[in-house]
Design a protein around this motif. Structure first.
Motif, PDB file in Angstrom:
ATOM      1  N   LEU A  91     -22.940  34.015  74.982  1.00 38.34           N
ATOM      2  CA  LEU A  91     -22.212  32.905  75.837  1.00 38.34           C
ATOM      3  C   LEU A  91     -22.576  32.914  77.194  1.00 38.34           C
ATOM      4  CD1 LEU A  91     -18.407  32.848  74.395  1.00 38.34           C
ATOM      5  CD2 LEU A  91     -20.138  30.949  74.322  1.00 38.34           C
ATOM      6  N   ILE A  92     -22.681  31.796  77.824  1.00 32.22           N
ATOM      7  CA  ILE A  92     -23.170  31.724  79.228  1.00 32.22           C
ATOM      8  C   ILE A  92     -22.143  30.834  80.203  1.00 32.22           C
ATOM      9  CG2 ILE A  92     -25.027  31.170  80.822  1.00 32.22           C
ATOM     10  CD1 ILE A  92     -25.870  33.252  78.711  1.00 32.22           C
ATOM     11  N   HIS A  93     -21.855  31.498  81.226  1.00 34.09           N
ATOM     12  CA  HIS A  93     -21.017  30.594  82.068  1.00 34.09           C
ATOM     13  C   HIS A  93     -21.722  30.631  83.457  1.00 34.09           C
ATOM     14  CE1 HIS A  93     -17.743  31.512  79.531  1.00 34.09           C
ATOM     15  NE2 HIS A  93     -17.971  32.939  79.537  1.00 34.09           N
ATOM     16  N   ALA A  94     -21.631  29.623  84.113  1.00 35.15           N
ATOM     17  CA  ALA A  94     -22.419  29.270  85.452  1.00 35.15           C
ATOM     18  C   ALA A  94     -21.758  28.201  86.186  1.00 35.15           C
ATOM     19  CB  ALA A  94     -23.903  28.954  85.095  1.00 35.15           C
ATOM     20  N   ALA A  95     -21.974  28.375  87.595  1.00 32.31           N
ATOM     21  CA  ALA A  95     -21.540  27.411  88.487  1.00 32.31           C
ATOM     22  C   ALA A  95     -22.477  27.040  89.418  1.00 32.31           C
ATOM     23  CB  ALA A  95     -20.205  27.855  89.170  1.00 32.31           C
ATOM     24  N   GLY A 128     -25.342  41.778  89.708  1.00 28.21           N
ATOM     25  CA  GLY A 128     -24.365  42.699  89.461  1.00 28.21           C
ATOM     26  C   GLY A 128     -24.201  43.067  88.275  1.00 28.21           C
ATOM     27  N   ALA A 129     -23.679  44.331  87.970  1.00 25.24           N
ATOM     28  CA  ALA A 129     -23.830  45.042  86.606  1.00 25.24           C
ATOM     29  C   ALA A 129     -23.021  44.262  85.693  1.00 25.24           C
ATOM     30  CB  ALA A 129     -23.266  46.340  86.550  1.00 25.24           C
ATOM     31  N   ASP A 130     -23.345  44.399  84.420  1.00 27.42           N
ATOM     32  CA  ASP A 130     -22.799  43.943  83.407  1.00 27.42           C
ATOM     33  C   ASP A 130     -22.832  42.350  83.437  1.00 27.42           C
ATOM     34  OD1 ASP A 130     -21.589  45.725  81.200  1.00 27.42           O
ATOM     35  OD2 ASP A 130     -20.667  46.346  83.007  1.00 27.42           O
ATOM     36  N   ALA A 131     -24.150  41.843  83.630  1.00 31.42           N
ATOM     37  CA  ALA A 131     -24.489  40.525  83.742  1.00 31.42           C
ATOM     38  C   ALA A 131     -24.008  39.449  84.420  1.00 31.42           C
ATOM     39  CB  ALA A 131     -24.757  40.210  82.081  1.00 31.42           C
ATOM     40  N   CYS A 132     -23.828  39.727  85.936  1.00 27.06           N
ATOM     41  CA  CYS A 132     -23.656  38.665  86.574  1.00 27.06           C
ATOM     42  C   CYS A 132     -24.521  38.464  87.751  1.00 27.06           C
ATOM     43  CB  CYS A 132     -21.968  38.736  87.186  1.00 27.06           C
ATOM     44  SG  CYS A 132     -21.895  40.134  88.412  1.00 27.06           S
ATOM     45  N   TYR A 133     -24.725  37.256  88.244  1.00 30.86           N
ATOM     46  CA  TYR A 133     -25.659  37.078  89.273  1.00 30.86           C
ATOM     47  C   TYR A 133     -25.401  36.059  90.196  1.00 30.86           C
ATOM     48  CZ  TYR A 133     -30.809  37.659  90.635  1.00 30.86           C
ATOM     49  OH  TYR A 133     -31.890  37.840  91.402  1.00 30.86           O
ATOM     50  N   GLY A 134     -25.811  36.089  91.608  1.00 29.52           N
ATOM     51  CA  GLY A 134     -25.391  35.344  92.632  1.00 29.52           C
ATOM     52  C   GLY A 134     -26.618  34.705  93.424  1.00 29.52           C
ATOM     53  N   ILE A 135     -26.782  33.624  93.421  1.00 34.66           N
ATOM     54  CA  ILE A 135     -28.002  33.059  94.340  1.00 34.66           C
ATOM     55  C   ILE A 135     -27.358  32.088  95.577  1.00 34.66           C
ATOM     56  CG2 ILE A 135     -30.041  31.903  94.170  1.00 34.66           C
ATOM     57  CD1 ILE A 135     -30.438  32.566  91.085  1.00 34.66           C
ATOM     58  N   GLY A 136     -28.213  32.271  96.669  1.00 33.56           N
ATOM     59  CA  GLY A 136     -28.003  31.185  97.660  1.00 33.56           C
ATOM     60  C   GLY A 136     -29.141  30.495  98.122  1.00 33.56           C
ATOM     61  N   VAL A 139     -22.946  36.376  81.902  1.00 28.93           N
ATOM     62  CA  VAL A 139     -23.305  36.515  80.417  1.00 28.93           C
ATOM     63  C   VAL A 139     -21.941  37.209  79.901  1.00 28.93           C
ATOM     64  CG1 VAL A 139     -24.558  37.257  78.598  1.00 28.93           C
ATOM     65  CG2 VAL A 139     -25.651  36.295  80.840  1.00 28.93           C
ATOM     66  N   GLU A 140     -21.199  36.628  78.909  1.00 33.52           N
ATOM     67  CA  GLU A 140     -20.045  37.044  78.576  1.00 33.52           C
ATOM     68  C   GLU A 140     -20.101  38.405  77.681  1.00 33.52           C
ATOM     69  OE1 GLU A 140     -15.940  36.674  78.017  1.00 33.52           O
ATOM     70  OE2 GLU A 140     -17.093  35.252  78.813  1.00 33.52           O
ATOM     71  N   ASP A 141     -21.189  38.892  77.169  1.00 31.58           N
ATOM     72  CA  ASP A 141     -21.086  40.190  76.704  1.00 31.58           C
ATOM     73  C   ASP A 141     -22.006  41.304  77.468  1.00 31.58           C
ATOM     74  OD1 ASP A 141     -23.816  39.342  76.408  1.00 31.58           O
ATOM     75  OD2 ASP A 141     -23.870  39.352  74.185  1.00 31.58           O
ATOM     76  N   GLY A 142     -22.332  40.839  78.677  1.00 33.11           N
ATOM     77  CA  GLY A 142     -22.972  42.018  79.751  1.00 33.11           C
ATOM     78  C   GLY A 142     -24.077  42.048  79.356  1.00 33.11           C
ATOM     79  N   ASN A 143     -25.158  41.426  78.532  1.00 36.06           N
ATOM     80  CA  ASN A 143     -26.464  41.699  78.197  1.00 36.06           C
ATOM     81  C   ASN A 143     -27.586  41.329  79.455  1.00 36.06           C
ATOM     82  OD1 ASN A 143     -29.430  40.993  77.209  1.00 36.06           O
ATOM     83  ND2 ASN A 143     -28.620  41.696  75.417  1.00 36.06           N
ATOM     84  N   MET A 144     -28.053  42.269  80.063  1.00 35.58           N
ATOM     85  CA  MET A 144     -28.868  42.029  81.241  1.00 35.58           C
ATOM     86  C   MET A 144     -30.199  41.180  80.971  1.00 35.58           C
ATOM     87  SD  MET A 144     -27.165  43.440  83.764  1.00 35.58           S
ATOM     88  CE  MET A 144     -28.036  43.412  85.028  1.00 35.58           C
ATOM     89  N   ASP A 145     -30.845  41.559  79.833  1.00 29.13           N
ATOM     90  CA  ASP A 145     -31.957  40.691  79.661  1.00 29.13           C
ATOM     91  C   ASP A 145     -31.601  39.266  79.469  1.00 29.13           C
ATOM     92  OD1 ASP A 145     -33.770  42.862  79.902  1.00 29.13           O
ATOM     93  OD2 ASP A 145     -33.632  43.160  77.293  1.00 29.13           O
ATOM     94  N   VAL A 146     -30.418  38.977  78.920  1.00 27.30           N
ATOM     95  CA  VAL A 146     -29.965  37.637  78.718  1.00 27.30           C
ATOM     96  C   VAL A 146     -29.719  37.070  79.952  1.00 27.30           C
ATOM     97  CG1 VAL A 146     -28.162  35.948  77.510  1.00 27.30           C
ATOM     98  CG2 VAL A 146     -29.287  37.850  76.224  1.00 27.30           C
ATOM     99  N   LEU A 147     -29.092  37.748  80.748  1.00 28.65           N
ATOM    100  CA  LEU A 147     -28.829  37.499  82.239  1.00 28.65           C
ATOM    101  C   LEU A 147     -29.980  36.635  82.921  1.00 28.65           C
ATOM    102  CD1 LEU A 147     -26.789  36.967  84.469  1.00 28.65           C
ATOM    103  CD2 LEU A 147     -27.706  39.212  85.318  1.00 28.65           C
ATOM    104  N   TYR A 148     -31.072  37.616  83.011  1.00 27.52           N
ATOM    105  CA  TYR A 148     -32.244  37.097  83.580  1.00 27.52           C
ATOM    106  C   TYR A 148     -32.882  35.770  83.216  1.00 27.52           C
ATOM    107  CZ  TYR A 148     -31.835  41.854  86.074  1.00 27.52           C
ATOM    108  OH  TYR A 148     -31.424  42.784  86.711  1.00 27.52           O
ATOM    109  N   ALA A 149     -32.897  35.723  81.847  1.00 25.94           N
ATOM    110  CA  ALA A 149     -33.660  34.861  81.071  1.00 25.94           C
ATOM    111  C   ALA A 149     -32.518  33.418  81.226  1.00 25.94           C
ATOM    112  CB  ALA A 149     -33.538  34.941  79.592  1.00 25.94           C
ATOM    113  N   ALA A 150     -31.231  33.714  81.503  1.00 28.21           N
ATOM    114  CA  ALA A 150     -30.517  32.389  81.787  1.00 28.21           C
ATOM    115  C   ALA A 150     -30.665  31.887  83.159  1.00 28.21           C
ATOM    116  CB  ALA A 150     -28.966  32.928  81.589  1.00 28.21           C
TER     117      ALA A 150
END
Length: 357
Positions: free
Chosen positions: A24-28, A268-276, A298-309
Motif C-alpha cells: 500500500l502506498i500513500h502520497a501527497a 526517513g526510516a520505515d519507508a517515508c520520503y519528503g521532497i521539495g 509505504v504502509e509496510d515499511g519496505n524501502m525498496d518499494v519506497l524508492y520505486a514509488a
C-alpha cells in the motif's frame, strides 16, 4: 473527503506473473500554500516522518546560532541533514563538527549500527570492525544538536530528548512550518535515539514545499525573513552537497545530483520520503505557479518499494527531464533476483495518482 478503494493504491511485486505482495502506498503533493493537489491512498495518514524531518531539525540548529558560532561550513549543514553511509568523508566531518563545539564522540547519544550500504558492511565484517556512535548515519545531526545546545547556553545532557530546550525549538518549528497545533503533532523516539514527530503525511509535503519556497524567494533577491534565509541555506547545502546527505549510490544523493540544485529529497526510516521542488522544475502543464512539496509513505515499511514509488511518482508528475529521472532507473525498474542471480519478478505500479478538487 470520500476515498476510493485502497486496491487502487498499491505497488505489486510479482513472481513469474503471480502476484506475491501488494504494498500500500500513500502520497501527497501540495503547492506552496499547502493546498493538496494530488494524492495516493490516504494523504492524511499519521506518519512518523523519522529522518525526513532533518531539514526542520537543521533549522533549529541554525536559529540557535551554532552554525555561525562554531564555524560550520555548508558541508557540515548538509551532514546535519544526512542519513549518511558511514563513508570516510562522513565520519571525518562528523568528528570535525564535534571538535568545533568542544565535544567528542563520548557526548553522542546515538548508537553504532551496521552501515546503510552492503559494501561498507562487508568491509567492516572483513576487518572485524564494530561501529561506534560517530559511525551512526545520524551522527552529523547529533553533532549539530550538541553544538546547538551549547550555543543557547544549555547543558548538552539530554540534548536528544524532547524535554530539552533545543528539542522544544524543533517542536515549535515543526508546528509552525506545517501549520499544525501542538495536539496534532505526536512524538516518538527515532532509531538514532532522538525525538521524532508524527504528522499527517500531507504535512510532510507542506514542510518540504516551505523549504523549496524559501530557496526560490532568496534566489529572487526579495526581502525575506531571517528564518526563510536559513531555510534557503539548508536547502542549498543539501542540494549542493548531496553526497554528504546520503553517499555513493544512495537514492537521495543521486536524486539531488540529477536535479542540480532545484530539489531536495530526504528519506526517513520505515519507508517515508519528503521532497521539495523549486518552481523552475515544476511543469507548467500541472497548472501550478510555484514550488511543490511531496511526501510518500509505504504502509509496510519496505524501502525498496519506497524508492520505486518515489521514482514512479516523479515520472507521473513529469518533474525535471526524462534524462534526470533516468538516473533513478535502477531503483525504479527494480528486478527481483534469486540467490543464483536469476530474475524471478519485478514491480508494477497500478496505483492511481488522484487529482484533488
Amino acid at each position: 473527503m470520500t476515498r476510493p478503494n485502497l486496491d487502487d493504491d498499491y505497488i505489486v511485486c510479482d513472481r513469474n506473473g503471480i502476484i506475491e505482495n501488494r504494498h500500500l502506498i500513500h502520497a501527497a503533493v501540495v503547492d506552496s500554500n499547502g493546498k493538496l493537489l494530488f494524492s495516493i491512498g490516504n494523504p492524511s495518514r499519521l506518519t512518523l516522518i523519522r529522518s525526513s524531518v532533518k531539514p526542520a531539525q537543521a533549522l533549529a540548529v541554525a536559529e540557535s546560532g551554532a552554525f555561525q558560532k562554531y564555524g560550520f561550513e555548508e558541508k557540515d549543514i548538509a551532514l546535519c541533514c544526512a542519513s549518511h553511509s558511514s563513508e570516510e568523508g562522513h565520519i571525518s566531518r562528523a568528528r570535525s563538527m564535534l571538535a568545533k563545539s568542544g565535544c567528542d564522540e563520548s557526548h553522542l547519544r546515538c548508537g553504532g549500527h551496521p552501515a546503510l550500504t552492503p559494501q561498507m558492511n562487508n568491509a567492516w565484517i572483513k576487518s572485524g570492525f564494530v561501529a561506534t556512535p560517530v559511525f551512526s548515519n545520524c551522527s552529523g545531526k547529533h553533532a549539530a544538536f550538541l553544538a546547538a545546545a551549547k550555543a543557547i547556553g544549555r547543558s548538552t545532557d539530554g540534548y536528544h530528548q524532547l524535554e530539552h530546550p533545543i528539542q522544544q525549538r524543533v517542536k515549535e518549528i515543526v508546528e509552525d512550518l506545517t501549520g499544525l497545533s501542538p495536539d496534532e503533532v505526536k512524538w516518538g523516539v527515532d532509531g538514532c535515539n532522538m525525538a521524532a514527530p508524527a504528522v499527517p503525511l500531507q504535512s510532510l509535503a507542506v514542510l518540504n514545499a516551505e523549504f523549496a519556497n524559501a530557496a526560490d524567494l532568496v534566489a529572487q533577491g526579495g526581502d525575506v525573513s531571517p528564518r526563510r534565509r536559513e531555510m534557503a541555506r539548508i536547502f542549498n547545502a543539501m542540494s549542493s552537497y548531496p553526497e554528504m546527505v546520503g553517499g555513493e549510490g544512495r537514492f537521495c544523493t543521486l536524486l539531488m545530483k540529477a536535479f542540480n540544485g532545484h530539489l531536495i529529497g530526504k528519506v526517513g526510516a520505515d519507508a517515508c520520503y519528503g521532497i521539495g521542488v523549486r518552481a523552475s522544475h515544476v511543469p507548467k502543464r500541472l497548472g501550478i505557479d510555484g514550488p511543490i512539496g511531496i511526501a510518500v509513505k509505504v504502509e509496510d515499511g519496505n524501502m525498496d518499494v519506497l524508492y520505486a514509488a518515489v521514482a514512479e511518482l516523479l515520472d507521473r508528475l513529469d518533474l525535471g527531464t526524462k534524462e534526470m529521472r533516468s538516473v533513478l532507473d535502477g531503483f525504479h525498474y527494480k528486478t527481483i533476483l534469486n540467490t543464483a542471480g536469476v530474475v524471478t519478478g519485478e514491480y508494477a505500479f497500478p496505483f492511481l495518482l488522484k487529482m484533488e478538487v
